[in-house]
Design an enzyme around this catalytic site. Structure first.
Site, PDB file in Angstrom:
ATOM      1  N   TYR A   1       0.832  -1.194   0.000  1.00  0.00           N
ATOM      2  CA  TYR A   1       0.000   0.000   0.000  1.00  0.00           C
ATOM      3  C   TYR A   1       0.870   1.249   0.000  1.00  0.00           C
ATOM      4  O   TYR A   1       2.090   1.186   0.178  1.00  0.00           O
ATOM      5  CB  TYR A   1      -0.961  -0.010   1.196  1.00  0.00           C
ATOM      6  CG  TYR A   1      -0.326   0.268   2.544  1.00  0.00           C
ATOM      7  CD1 TYR A   1       0.518  -0.659   3.143  1.00  0.00           C
ATOM      8  CD2 TYR A   1      -0.566   1.461   3.220  1.00  0.00           C
ATOM      9  CE1 TYR A   1       1.101  -0.397   4.386  1.00  0.00           C
ATOM     10  CE2 TYR A   1       0.005   1.727   4.456  1.00  0.00           C
ATOM     11  CZ  TYR A   1       0.838   0.788   5.031  1.00  0.00           C
ATOM     12  OH  TYR A   1       1.414   1.045   6.250  1.00  0.00           O
TER      13      TYR A   1
ATOM     14  N   LYS B   1       6.473  -1.789   1.887  1.00  0.00           N
ATOM     15  CA  LYS B   1       5.274  -1.220   2.515  1.00  0.00           C
ATOM     16  C   LYS B   1       4.131  -2.220   2.345  1.00  0.00           C
ATOM     17  O   LYS B   1       3.205  -2.034   1.544  1.00  0.00           O
ATOM     18  CB  LYS B   1       4.946   0.165   1.923  1.00  0.00           C
ATOM     19  CG  LYS B   1       4.086   0.991   2.872  1.00  0.00           C
ATOM     20  CD  LYS B   1       4.115   2.451   2.513  1.00  0.00           C
ATOM     21  CE  LYS B   1       3.082   3.259   3.272  1.00  0.00           C
ATOM     22  NZ  LYS B   1       3.240   3.321   4.715  1.00  0.00           N
TER      23      LYS B   1
ATOM     24  N   GLU C   1      12.017   1.972  14.380  1.00  0.00           N
ATOM     25  CA  GLU C   1      11.034   3.001  13.991  1.00  0.00           C
ATOM     26  C   GLU C   1       9.776   2.860  14.835  1.00  0.00           C
ATOM     27  O   GLU C   1       9.692   1.989  15.701  1.00  0.00           O
ATOM     28  CB  GLU C   1      10.705   2.879  12.502  1.00  0.00           C
ATOM     29  CG  GLU C   1      10.082   1.544  12.140  1.00  0.00           C
ATOM     30  CD  GLU C   1       9.788   1.393  10.646  1.00  0.00           C
ATOM     31  OE1 GLU C   1       9.791   2.394   9.914  1.00  0.00           O
ATOM     32  OE2 GLU C   1       9.518   0.252  10.231  1.00  0.00           O
TER      33      GLU C   1
ATOM     34  N   LEU D   1      10.935   1.088   7.358  1.00  0.00           N
ATOM     35  CA  LEU D   1      10.351   1.577   6.120  1.00  0.00           C
ATOM     36  C   LEU D   1      10.962   2.958   5.880  1.00  0.00           C
ATOM     37  O   LEU D   1      10.903   3.815   6.769  1.00  0.00           O
ATOM     38  CB  LEU D   1       8.827   1.717   6.231  1.00  0.00           C
ATOM     39  CG  LEU D   1       8.215   2.274   4.952  1.00  0.00           C
ATOM     40  CD1 LEU D   1       8.103   1.191   3.888  1.00  0.00           C
ATOM     41  CD2 LEU D   1       6.856   2.891   5.207  1.00  0.00           C
TER      42      LEU D   1
HETATM   43  N1  PDD Z   1       2.801   4.895   7.576  1.00  0.00           N
HETATM   44  N2  PDD Z   1       7.478   3.565   9.054  1.00  0.00           N
HETATM   45  C1  PDD Z   1       6.309   2.896   9.074  1.00  0.00           C
HETATM   46  C2  PDD Z   1       6.283   1.530   9.654  1.00  0.00           C
HETATM   47  C3  PDD Z   1       5.160   3.491   8.524  1.00  0.00           C
HETATM   48  O1  PDD Z   1       4.005   2.802   8.514  1.00  0.00           O
HETATM   49  C4  PDD Z   1       5.228   4.815   8.004  1.00  0.00           C
HETATM   50  C5  PDD Z   1       4.038   5.501   7.411  1.00  0.00           C
HETATM   51  C6  PDD Z   1       6.477   5.466   8.015  1.00  0.00           C
HETATM   52  C7  PDD Z   1       6.639   6.861   7.453  1.00  0.00           C
HETATM   53  O2  PDD Z   1       6.535   6.873   6.041  1.00  0.00           O
HETATM   54  P1  PDD Z   1       6.029   8.180   5.271  1.00  0.00           P
HETATM   55  O3  PDD Z   1       6.889   9.318   5.691  1.00  0.00           O
HETATM   56  O4  PDD Z   1       6.200   7.838   3.856  1.00  0.00           O
HETATM   57  O5  PDD Z   1       4.579   8.376   5.650  1.00  0.00           O
HETATM   58  C8  PDD Z   1       7.577   4.810   8.534  1.00  0.00           C
HETATM   59  C9  PDD Z   1       1.606   5.378   6.904  1.00  0.00           C
HETATM   60  C10 PDD Z   1       1.342   6.822   7.100  1.00  0.00           C
HETATM   61  C11 PDD Z   1       0.439   4.483   7.274  1.00  0.00           C
HETATM   62  O6  PDD Z   1       0.680   3.287   7.431  1.00  0.00           O
HETATM   63  O7  PDD Z   1      -0.687   4.956   7.357  1.00  0.00           O
END
Ligand code: PDD
Length: 321
Positions: free
Chosen positions: A41, A163, A195, A219
């Site tokens: 996703y 992701k 994270e 991620l």
């Molecule tokens: N999640 N690490 C994890 C495990 C995440 O799920 C996310 C973001 C990030 C940050 O990624 P970004 O800067 O691209 O949003 C890091 C999204 C927002 C979600 O699962 O809804």
């Protein structure tokens, strides 16, 4: 049944070629996303601004989507132009028929699963991926208020760079935070920071911003590269290296970042104040720079829209002469 949307009228979503109200969107139970969590996703912000709406860093989100499908052997159902067009169609449908106002920030959620097949673990041949796109209002948390986080051992699998929709490990960590009245759970793997359950984590010490290096253990957020750029703009030294649990607990500042949070200051970790216990100077500089980056992108989008409008008007005039 619990309501699937708090937006009224409910969102219009895209599913496999059709635009339908969210409550009418259906996938077969043998979809491998349902049976195996076999899919990926993306979540990208779409900011509203005077004269329109523009996706923020969408090129980077689409590049990560392409990497995610590539890593799990699904052919990307669309190229970048196709994805952009699809998101535009879903936005337009929601502004016309759904509950999205033109002046509201929004989030695009994209999901691609391997598709529907007789149950069997290995990839089935010749199936069509399931494609789902949903656009909902984005409500950013108040960045002026620091958030409280808890911590836990990172027990997820080791392909965190994908992701993936297989998010049970992340779900359990988010639930742990919720049960402890915390905003997010910060994870450590063998004493080293990885994270949050749905965010990247940053540490400030002695004016330097540190982050865990890009690897399969985290991620790589789209904000990872952005924040790296913003540190250069703000004259803040940045270093990607392993951060121990002890170091994080002695940090001057901790910051979390994601599409839905932008950047947020963590002012308490496991009940202890972080640094001075209030949002710090590096956070303030990055937050301001983030808002400038949004304004710049909105300005560029507006200029491009006006140029496009100009070209269209000109060709219309030529046709009518
Ligand atoms: N999640 N690490 C994890 C495990 C995440 O799920 C996310 C973001 C990030 C940050 O990624 P970004 O800067 O691209 O949003 C890091 C999204 C927002 C979600 O699962 O809804």
């Amino acid at each position: 049944m619990t309501a699937v949307s708090d937006v009224s009228p409910e969102p219009i979503v895209y599913l496999n070629g059709e635009l339908v109200p969210l409550s009418e969107a259906r996938v077969p139970v043998l979809d491998r996303g349902f049976i195996f969590g076999d899919g990926i996703y993306e979540v990208a912000p779409l900011y509203a601004h005077a004269g329109g709406r523009s996706a923020f860093r969408l090129a980077q989100h689409l590049a990560r989507l392409a990497r995610s499908v590539g890593k799990i052997g699904i052919a990307n159902p669309f190229d970048d132009a196709g994805w952009r067009d699809l998101i535009d169609r879903v936005v337009a449908a929601n502004q016309t028929h759904g509950g999205l106002r033109a002046d509201q920030d929004a989030l695009a959620y994209i999901q691609v699963t391997r598709g529907v097949a007789k149950r069997g673990h290995a990839f089935p041949a010749g199936i069509q991926p399931t494609v789902f796109v949903m656009v909902t209002p984005l409500h950013l948390p108040d960045a002026a208020q620091g958030v409280h986080c808890v911590s836990a051992e990172d027990r997820r699998w080791l392909n965190c760079d994908i992701k993936s929709v297989s998010l049970l490990g992340n779900v359990l960590m988010a639930q742990y935070a919720a049960e402890n009245d915390a905003f997010e759970t910060i994870q450590f793997r063998d004493g080293v920071l990885t994270e949050g359950s749905s965010s990247n984590v940053w540490m400030v010490k002695g004016g330097v911003l540190y982050a865990p290096p890009r690897s399969h253990k985290i991620l790589e957020g789209i904000r990872y590269g952005l924040i790296e750029e913003l540190t250069a703009e703000c004259g803040i030294r940045f270093e990607a290296r392993e951060i121990t649990e002890a170091e994080l607990r002695a940090a001057d500042e901790i910051i979390v970042s994601s599409a839905t949070k932008e950047v947020l200051p963590v002012t308490r970790l496991d009940g202890q104040p972080v640094g001075a216990g209030k949002p710090g100077a590096v956070f303030a500089a990055l937050y301001a720079a983030y808002q400038r980056a949004k304004a710049k992108q909105a300005q560029e989008a507006q200029t491009a829209q006006q140029a496009q409008q100009g070209v269209e008007n000109e060709s219309r005039e030529r046709l009518t002469v």
